[in-house]
Design an enzyme around this catalytic site. Sequence first.
Site, PDB file in Angstrom:
ATOM      1  N   SER A  91       0.844  -1.194   0.000  1.00  0.00           N
ATOM      2  CA  SER A  91       0.000   0.000   0.000  1.00  0.00           C
ATOM      3  C   SER A  91       0.881   1.246   0.000  1.00  0.00           C
ATOM      4  O   SER A  91       2.072   1.177   0.328  1.00  0.00           O
ATOM      5  CB  SER A  91      -0.931  -0.011   1.211  1.00  0.00           C
ATOM      6  OG  SER A  91      -0.200  -0.256   2.395  1.00  0.00           O
ATOM      7  N   GLU A 111       1.142   5.566   0.835  1.00  0.00           N
ATOM      8  CA  GLU A 111       0.551   6.680   1.595  1.00  0.00           C
ATOM      9  C   GLU A 111       0.919   8.028   0.977  1.00  0.00           C
ATOM     10  O   GLU A 111       2.044   8.244   0.551  1.00  0.00           O
ATOM     11  CB  GLU A 111       1.056   6.613   3.041  1.00  0.00           C
ATOM     12  CG  GLU A 111       0.488   7.712   3.916  1.00  0.00           C
ATOM     13  CD  GLU A 111       0.849   7.534   5.377  1.00  0.00           C
ATOM     14  OE1 GLU A 111       0.683   6.422   5.910  1.00  0.00           O
ATOM     15  OE2 GLU A 111       1.302   8.521   5.984  1.00  0.00           O
ATOM     16  N   ASP A 167      -2.089  14.286  16.919  1.00  0.00           N
ATOM     17  CA  ASP A 167      -1.354  15.052  17.936  1.00  0.00           C
ATOM     18  C   ASP A 167      -1.961  16.438  18.044  1.00  0.00           C
ATOM     19  O   ASP A 167      -2.235  17.077  17.025  1.00  0.00           O
ATOM     20  CB  ASP A 167       0.118  15.177  17.535  1.00  0.00           C
ATOM     21  CG  ASP A 167       0.799  13.821  17.574  1.00  0.00           C
ATOM     22  OD1 ASP A 167       0.796  13.200  18.651  1.00  0.00           O
ATOM     23  OD2 ASP A 167       1.300  13.376  16.517  1.00  0.00           O
ATOM     24  N   TYR A 173       3.789   0.903  16.884  1.00  0.00           N
ATOM     25  CA  TYR A 173       5.105   1.533  17.088  1.00  0.00           C
ATOM     26  C   TYR A 173       6.130   0.513  17.575  1.00  0.00           C
ATOM     27  O   TYR A 173       6.319   0.351  18.784  1.00  0.00           O
ATOM     28  CB  TYR A 173       4.970   2.689  18.098  1.00  0.00           C
ATOM     29  CG  TYR A 173       3.986   3.724  17.610  1.00  0.00           C
ATOM     30  CD1 TYR A 173       4.403   4.798  16.837  1.00  0.00           C
ATOM     31  CD2 TYR A 173       2.619   3.583  17.868  1.00  0.00           C
ATOM     32  CE1 TYR A 173       3.494   5.725  16.344  1.00  0.00           C
ATOM     33  CE2 TYR A 173       1.696   4.494  17.379  1.00  0.00           C
ATOM     34  CZ  TYR A 173       2.137   5.561  16.611  1.00  0.00           C
ATOM     35  OH  TYR A 173       1.229   6.460  16.113  1.00  0.00           O
ATOM     36  N   LYS A 230      -6.444  -1.332  21.445  1.00  0.00           N
ATOM     37  CA  LYS A 230      -6.913  -0.721  20.189  1.00  0.00           C
ATOM     38  C   LYS A 230      -7.411  -1.817  19.240  1.00  0.00           C
ATOM     39  O   LYS A 230      -8.443  -1.670  18.597  1.00  0.00           O
ATOM     40  CB  LYS A 230      -5.716   0.022  19.591  1.00  0.00           C
ATOM     41  CG  LYS A 230      -6.001   1.151  18.726  1.00  0.00           C
ATOM     42  CD  LYS A 230      -4.879   2.181  18.635  1.00  0.00           C
ATOM     43  CE  LYS A 230      -3.489   1.700  18.312  1.00  0.00           C
ATOM     44  NZ  LYS A 230      -2.588   2.820  17.959  1.00  0.00           N
ATOM     45  N   PHE A 284      12.603  14.650  11.391  1.00  0.00           N
ATOM     46  CA  PHE A 284      11.293  14.024  11.554  1.00  0.00           C
ATOM     47  C   PHE A 284      11.380  12.842  12.527  1.00  0.00           C
ATOM     48  O   PHE A 284      10.503  12.645  13.374  1.00  0.00           O
ATOM     49  CB  PHE A 284      10.776  13.582  10.176  1.00  0.00           C
ATOM     50  CG  PHE A 284       9.355  13.133  10.210  1.00  0.00           C
ATOM     51  CD1 PHE A 284       8.359  13.984  10.664  1.00  0.00           C
ATOM     52  CD2 PHE A 284       8.999  11.857   9.799  1.00  0.00           C
ATOM     53  CE1 PHE A 284       7.039  13.568  10.720  1.00  0.00           C
ATOM     54  CE2 PHE A 284       7.686  11.427   9.850  1.00  0.00           C
ATOM     55  CZ  PHE A 284       6.706  12.289  10.308  1.00  0.00           C
ATOM     56  N   HIS A 295       3.921  -0.967   3.649  1.00  0.00           N
ATOM     57  CA  HIS A 295       3.165   0.278   3.441  1.00  0.00           C
ATOM     58  C   HIS A 295       4.203   1.382   3.235  1.00  0.00           C
ATOM     59  O   HIS A 295       4.970   1.692   4.145  1.00  0.00           O
ATOM     60  CB  HIS A 295       2.304   0.559   4.680  1.00  0.00           C
ATOM     61  CG  HIS A 295       1.513   1.828   4.609  1.00  0.00           C
ATOM     62  ND1 HIS A 295       0.313   1.934   3.928  1.00  0.00           N
ATOM     63  CD2 HIS A 295       1.749   3.067   5.141  1.00  0.00           C
ATOM     64  CE1 HIS A 295      -0.170   3.168   4.056  1.00  0.00           C
ATOM     65  NE2 HIS A 295       0.681   3.874   4.782  1.00  0.00           N
TER      66      HIS A 295
HETATM   67  C1  LIG Z   1       0.657   4.441   9.958  1.00  0.00           C
HETATM   68  C2  LIG Z   1       0.544   5.792  10.614  1.00  0.00           C
HETATM   69  C3  LIG Z   1      -0.258   6.763  10.029  1.00  0.00           C
HETATM   70  C4  LIG Z   1      -0.397   8.018  10.633  1.00  0.00           C
HETATM   71  N1  LIG Z   1      -1.196   8.955  10.015  1.00  0.00           N
HETATM   72  C5  LIG Z   1      -1.416  10.145  10.628  1.00  0.00           C
HETATM   73  C6  LIG Z   1      -2.315  11.113  10.064  1.00  0.00           C
HETATM   74  O1  LIG Z   1      -2.887  10.903   8.997  1.00  0.00           O
HETATM   75  N2  LIG Z   1      -2.517  12.265  10.739  1.00  0.00           N
HETATM   76  C7  LIG Z   1      -1.888  12.539  11.929  1.00  0.00           C
HETATM   77  O2  LIG Z   1      -2.111  13.620  12.486  1.00  0.00           O
HETATM   78  N3  LIG Z   1      -1.023  11.670  12.485  1.00  0.00           N
HETATM   79  C8  LIG Z   1      -0.781  10.467  11.868  1.00  0.00           C
HETATM   80  N4  LIG Z   1       0.071   9.559  12.454  1.00  0.00           N
HETATM   81  C9  LIG Z   1       0.760   9.910  13.701  1.00  0.00           C
HETATM   82  C10 LIG Z   1      -0.099   9.628  14.947  1.00  0.00           C
HETATM   83  O3  LIG Z   1      -1.276  10.404  14.939  1.00  0.00           O
HETATM   84  C11 LIG Z   1       0.749   9.976  16.175  1.00  0.00           C
HETATM   85  O4  LIG Z   1       1.806   9.067  16.304  1.00  0.00           O
HETATM   86  C12 LIG Z   1      -0.010  10.124  17.482  1.00  0.00           C
HETATM   87  O5  LIG Z   1       0.887  10.668  18.466  1.00  0.00           O
HETATM   88  C13 LIG Z   1      -0.532   8.793  18.063  1.00  0.00           C
HETATM   89  O6  LIG Z   1      -1.577   8.330  17.373  1.00  0.00           O
HETATM   90  P1  LIG Z   1      -2.114   6.823  17.659  1.00  0.00           P
HETATM   91  O7  LIG Z   1      -3.314   6.638  16.844  1.00  0.00           O
HETATM   92  O8  LIG Z   1      -1.020   5.859  17.554  1.00  0.00           O
HETATM   93  O9  LIG Z   1      -2.519   7.022  19.222  1.00  0.00           O
HETATM   94  P2  LIG Z   1      -2.875   6.024  20.393  1.00  0.00           P
HETATM   95  O10 LIG Z   1      -2.994   4.628  19.944  1.00  0.00           O
HETATM   96  O11 LIG Z   1      -4.037   6.631  21.102  1.00  0.00           O
HETATM   97  O12 LIG Z   1      -1.581   6.095  21.329  1.00  0.00           O
HETATM   98  C14 LIG Z   1      -0.989   7.352  21.664  1.00  0.00           C
HETATM   99  C15 LIG Z   1      -0.183   7.219  22.950  1.00  0.00           C
HETATM  100  O13 LIG Z   1      -1.059   7.076  24.068  1.00  0.00           O
HETATM  101  C16 LIG Z   1      -0.791   5.878  24.805  1.00  0.00           C
HETATM  102  N5  LIG Z   1      -2.106   5.383  25.243  1.00  0.00           N
HETATM  103  C17 LIG Z   1      -3.047   4.776  24.502  1.00  0.00           C
HETATM  104  N6  LIG Z   1      -4.153   4.551  25.244  1.00  0.00           N
HETATM  105  C18 LIG Z   1      -3.900   5.026  26.477  1.00  0.00           C
HETATM  106  C19 LIG Z   1      -4.665   5.101  27.714  1.00  0.00           C
HETATM  107  N7  LIG Z   1      -5.910   4.640  27.805  1.00  0.00           N
HETATM  108  N8  LIG Z   1      -4.069   5.687  28.792  1.00  0.00           N
HETATM  109  C20 LIG Z   1      -2.813   6.178  28.739  1.00  0.00           C
HETATM  110  N9  LIG Z   1      -2.050   6.130  27.605  1.00  0.00           N
HETATM  111  C21 LIG Z   1      -2.588   5.571  26.496  1.00  0.00           C
HETATM  112  C22 LIG Z   1      -0.053   4.978  23.840  1.00  0.00           C
HETATM  113  O14 LIG Z   1       0.790   4.077  24.532  1.00  0.00           O
HETATM  114  C23 LIG Z   1       0.741   6.005  23.026  1.00  0.00           C
HETATM  115  O15 LIG Z   1       1.888   6.398  23.722  1.00  0.00           O
HETATM  116  C24 LIG Z   1       0.273   8.302  11.858  1.00  0.00           C
HETATM  117  C25 LIG Z   1       1.100   7.337  12.431  1.00  0.00           C
HETATM  118  C26 LIG Z   1       1.243   6.079  11.827  1.00  0.00           C
HETATM  119  C27 LIG Z   1       2.144   5.063  12.446  1.00  0.00           C
END
Ligand SMILES: Cc1cc2nc3c(=O)[nH]c(=O)nc-3n(C[C@H](O)[C@H](O)[C@H](O)COP(=O)(O)OP(=O)(O)OC[C@H]3O[C@@H](n4cnc5c(N)ncnc54)[C@H](O)[C@@H]3O)c2cc1C
Length: 288
Positions: free
Chosen positions: A12, A14, A105, A141, A161, A212, A262
């Site tokens: 895939s 991106e 973020d 991660y 998740k 980055f 990906h």
């Molecule tokens: C494949 C990929 C695509 C991405 N695409 C985008 C995009 O399109 N737009 C964008 O803005 N960013 C994108 N990101 C970046 C991503 O949004 C950031 O890394 C963000 O900081 C975390 O998102 P997440 O969905 O992994 O968060 P989560 O899965 O919510 O995790 C975030 C952090 O919180 C912790 N955590 C989770 N649940 C809990 C809880 N209940 N209590 C306490 N801590 C908890 C986790 O351990 C982790 O450290 C992408 C990253 C990847 C790997």
Amino acid sequence: MVLERNTPPVFSLEFFPPKTQEGVDKLIRVQRALQCLQPAFYSVTFGACGSTREGTLDTVLGMKRDGLNATPHLSCIGATKAQIHDIIDHYRAHDIHHLVALRGDLPSGTLDSGAFRYAAELVAFIREVSGDWFHIDVAAYPEVHPQASSAEDDIRRFKRKMDAGANSAITQYFYNADAYWYFVDACTALGVSAPIVPGIMPIMSFSRLARFSEMCGAEIPRWIRRRMESYGDDLASVRAFGLDIVTDLCARLLERGAPGLHFYTLNQSELTLEICRRLGIGEKNEAG
Ligand SMILES: Cc1cc2nc3c(=O)[nH]c(=O)nc-3n(C[C@H](O)[C@H](O)[C@H](O)COP(=O)(O)OP(=O)(O)OC[C@H]3O[C@@H](n4cnc5c(N)ncnc54)[C@H](O)[C@@H]3O)c2cc1C
């Protein structure tokens, strides 16, 4: 679309939503160039690199009109439930069945995280309001998310998740395959059997990559960093070495059974095409 381990690898690509008409035209050219790889889907980021919600919607719908399997990313931080529901309904109305669900973020200085604090809550909400309509990918991660309280906790949160209803995951990029396999093994031990697809970042500019990587917590191994630094402004050497190590990483991941790759294309075709050419991906399509 259901991805299972032990099936042929899924590739895939991106992209991020362009901000200018020039960027839109370029992205169309890039997608045409990459079409020979016949990727399973083309994902479009959301809210990253200064992009807007409308940018993602427009890019995804444009791709869909061109007959491509477009997959929007959806990040929830700072949004209300109504806003997220609205976006989900919009994608359903356009017959889109695949999402990458993320927390995102908060921009610096913003304090209100909105209705969803973590991606697991977004995944649960998507399932609540749309059942099985979407195939949901989430982020993983292997080198630990920068805000995780510990590596173990990060893996447990990742499992939550998946348990909330995700079908598969895509990783942050990495250059150390051991980190990926260790992560996959740890997830398997916790009972996560869904595909975890490695995210691959081709190396275009070393200084940009280093900046980055600092932000997103991806490690550049010392031997790669020192070699890249020694090339300085010699971009041809940076490109050649980058192609060698990323192709080698991909080849070893596939050899050992990674469920796919990906590619973070950064809206460029050249390096992804060259890596795939060396791996033999898309060869049959070009010949036939
Ligand atoms: C494949 C990929 C695509 C991405 N695409 C985008 C995009 O399109 N737009 C964008 O803005 N960013 C994108 N990101 C970046 C991503 O949004 C950031 O890394 C963000 O900081 C975390 O998102 P997440 O969905 O992994 O968060 P989560 O899965 O919510 O995790 C975030 C952090 O919180 C912790 N955590 C989770 N649940 C809990 C809880 N209940 N209590 C306490 N801590 C908890 C986790 O351990 C982790 O450290 C992408 C990253 C990847 C790997």
